[in-house]
Write a protein that holds these residues in place. Structure first.
Motif, mmCIF file in Angstrom:
data_model
loop_
_atom_site.group_PDB
_atom_site.id
_atom_site.type_symbol
_atom_site.label_atom_id
_atom_site.label_comp_id
_atom_site.label_asym_id
_atom_site.label_seq_id
_atom_site.Cartn_x
_atom_site.Cartn_y
_atom_site.Cartn_z
ATOM 1 N N SER A 73 0.814 -1.207 0.000
ATOM 2 C CA SER A 73 0.000 0.000 0.000
ATOM 3 C C SER A 73 0.854 1.266 0.000
ATOM 4 N N ASP A 74 2.170 1.118 0.259
ATOM 5 C CA ASP A 74 3.070 2.266 0.244
ATOM 6 C C ASP A 74 3.424 2.703 -1.175
ATOM 7 N N GLU A 75 3.112 1.879 -2.154
ATOM 8 C CA GLU A 75 3.449 2.220 -3.535
ATOM 9 C C GLU A 75 2.657 3.435 -3.994
ATOM 10 N N HIS A 76 3.320 4.264 -4.723
ATOM 11 C CA HIS A 76 2.697 5.474 -5.263
ATOM 12 C C HIS A 76 1.989 5.128 -6.565
ATOM 13 N N ALA A 77 0.689 5.317 -6.585
ATOM 14 C CA ALA A 77 -0.063 5.082 -7.819
ATOM 15 C C ALA A 77 0.267 6.217 -8.786
ATOM 16 N N LYS A 78 0.548 5.851 -10.012
ATOM 17 C CA LYS A 78 0.917 6.860 -11.005
ATOM 18 C C LYS A 78 -0.303 7.661 -11.435
ATOM 19 N N THR A 79 -0.071 8.942 -11.552
ATOM 20 C CA THR A 79 -1.112 9.857 -12.011
ATOM 21 C C THR A 79 -1.003 9.983 -13.529
ATOM 22 N N PRO A 80 -2.003 10.568 -14.165
ATOM 23 C CA PRO A 80 -1.882 10.833 -15.596
ATOM 24 C C PRO A 80 -0.628 11.667 -15.912
ATOM 25 N N LEU A 81 -0.287 12.605 -15.036
ATOM 26 C CA LEU A 81 0.916 13.420 -15.232
ATOM 27 C C LEU A 81 2.168 12.543 -15.211
ATOM 28 N N ASP A 82 2.205 11.557 -14.308
ATOM 29 C CA ASP A 82 3.337 10.623 -14.252
ATOM 30 C C ASP A 82 3.447 9.820 -15.546
ATOM 31 N N HIS A 83 2.305 9.362 -16.047
ATOM 32 C CA HIS A 83 2.300 8.573 -17.290
ATOM 33 C C HIS A 83 2.779 9.413 -18.478
ATOM 34 N N ILE A 84 2.373 10.667 -18.507
ATOM 35 C CA ILE A 84 2.821 11.554 -19.583
ATOM 36 C C ILE A 84 4.329 11.751 -19.487
ATOM 37 N N GLY A 85 4.829 11.945 -18.273
ATOM 38 C CA GLY A 85 6.268 12.093 -18.086
ATOM 39 C C GLY A 85 7.031 10.869 -18.553
ATOM 40 N N ASP A 86 6.524 9.682 -18.204
ATOM 41 C CA ASP A 86 7.164 8.431 -18.638
ATOM 42 C C ASP A 86 7.165 8.321 -20.162
ATOM 43 N N THR A 87 6.045 8.668 -20.765
ATOM 44 C CA THR A 87 5.920 8.586 -22.221
ATOM 45 C C THR A 87 6.870 9.579 -22.895
ATOM 46 N N LEU A 88 6.974 10.770 -22.329
ATOM 47 C CA LEU A 88 7.891 11.769 -22.890
ATOM 48 C C LEU A 88 9.331 11.282 -22.846
ATOM 49 N N VAL A 89 9.713 10.647 -21.763
ATOM 50 C CA VAL A 89 11.078 10.116 -21.663
ATOM 51 C C VAL A 89 11.323 9.114 -22.789
ATOM 52 N N GLN A 90 10.368 8.222 -23.021
ATOM 53 C CA GLN A 90 10.520 7.213 -24.068
ATOM 54 C C GLN A 90 10.556 7.849 -25.452
ATOM 55 N N LEU A 91 9.675 8.804 -25.699
ATOM 56 C CA LEU A 91 9.643 9.455 -27.012
ATOM 57 C C LEU A 91 10.925 10.243 -27.282
ATOM 58 N N LYS A 92 11.440 10.895 -26.258
ATOM 59 C CA LYS A 92 12.689 11.648 -26.435
ATOM 60 C C LYS A 92 13.855 10.707 -26.697
ATOM 61 N N GLU A 93 13.827 9.528 -26.083
ATOM 62 C CA GLU A 93 14.865 8.536 -26.370
ATOM 63 C C GLU A 93 14.739 8.052 -27.815
ATOM 64 N N MET A 94 13.500 7.798 -28.257
ATOM 65 C CA MET A 94 13.278 7.384 -29.642
ATOM 66 C C MET A 94 13.754 8.468 -30.607
ATOM 67 N N ARG A 95 13.468 9.732 -30.278
ATOM 68 C CA ARG A 95 13.886 10.849 -31.122
ATOM 69 C C ARG A 95 15.407 10.877 -31.237
ATOM 70 N N HIS A 96 16.082 10.677 -30.125
ATOM 71 C CA HIS A 96 17.547 10.675 -30.121
ATOM 72 C C HIS A 96 18.087 9.602 -31.060
ATOM 73 N N TYR A 97 17.550 8.380 -30.930
ATOM 74 C CA TYR A 97 18.028 7.294 -31.781
ATOM 75 C C TYR A 97 17.624 7.497 -33.235
ATOM 76 N N ALA A 98 16.441 8.050 -33.478
ATOM 77 C CA ALA A 98 16.010 8.316 -34.858
ATOM 78 C C ALA A 98 16.959 9.313 -35.509
ATOM 79 N N LYS A 99 17.327 10.349 -34.781
ATOM 80 C CA LYS A 99 18.243 11.354 -35.331
ATOM 81 C C LYS A 99 19.593 10.714 -35.645
ATOM 82 N N ASN A 100 20.094 9.928 -34.725
ATOM 83 C CA ASN A 100 21.385 9.267 -34.961
ATOM 84 C C ASN A 100 21.311 8.313 -36.147
#
Length: 90
Positions: A2-29
């Motif tokens: 029960s101590d686990e932090h449930a992710k909010t929509p804002l958390d999910h957006i942040g996670d998705t942004l991290v992944q997309l920015k990583e994809m962008r980096h590799y796409a550019k390379n």
């Protein structure tokens, strides 16, 4: 658990942004690497009738990069809207 932090929509957006920015980096390379190879071997590829195949891949990779940029920008705007207002000092 029960101590686990449930992710909010804002958390999910942040996670998705991290992944997309990583994809962008590799796409550019990938585009840069493919372009370098293309410039080195364009004449040989043309003789082998393979130049258009590589040109198509470069175009598609560039389209992916542009789409990633648009998705990132849209999610960053949404992220800003979802951020909680700063608490006012009383």
């Amino acid at each position: 658990m029960s101590d686990e932090h449930a992710k909010t929509p804002l958390d999910h957006i942040g996670d998705t942004l991290v992944q997309l920015k990583e994809m962008r980096h590799y796409a550019k390379n990938n585009v840069e690497t493919l372009t370098t190879a293309w410039l080195l071997y364009d004449g040989e590829l043309s003789k082998l009738k393979q130049a258009q195949r590589i040109a198509d891949l470069m175009d598609r990779q560039a389209q992916l990069h542009e789409a990633l940029e648009q998705a990132i920008a849209g999610l960053e705007e949404l992220q800003e809207k979802l951020k909680p207002e700063p608490a006012a000092d009383a």
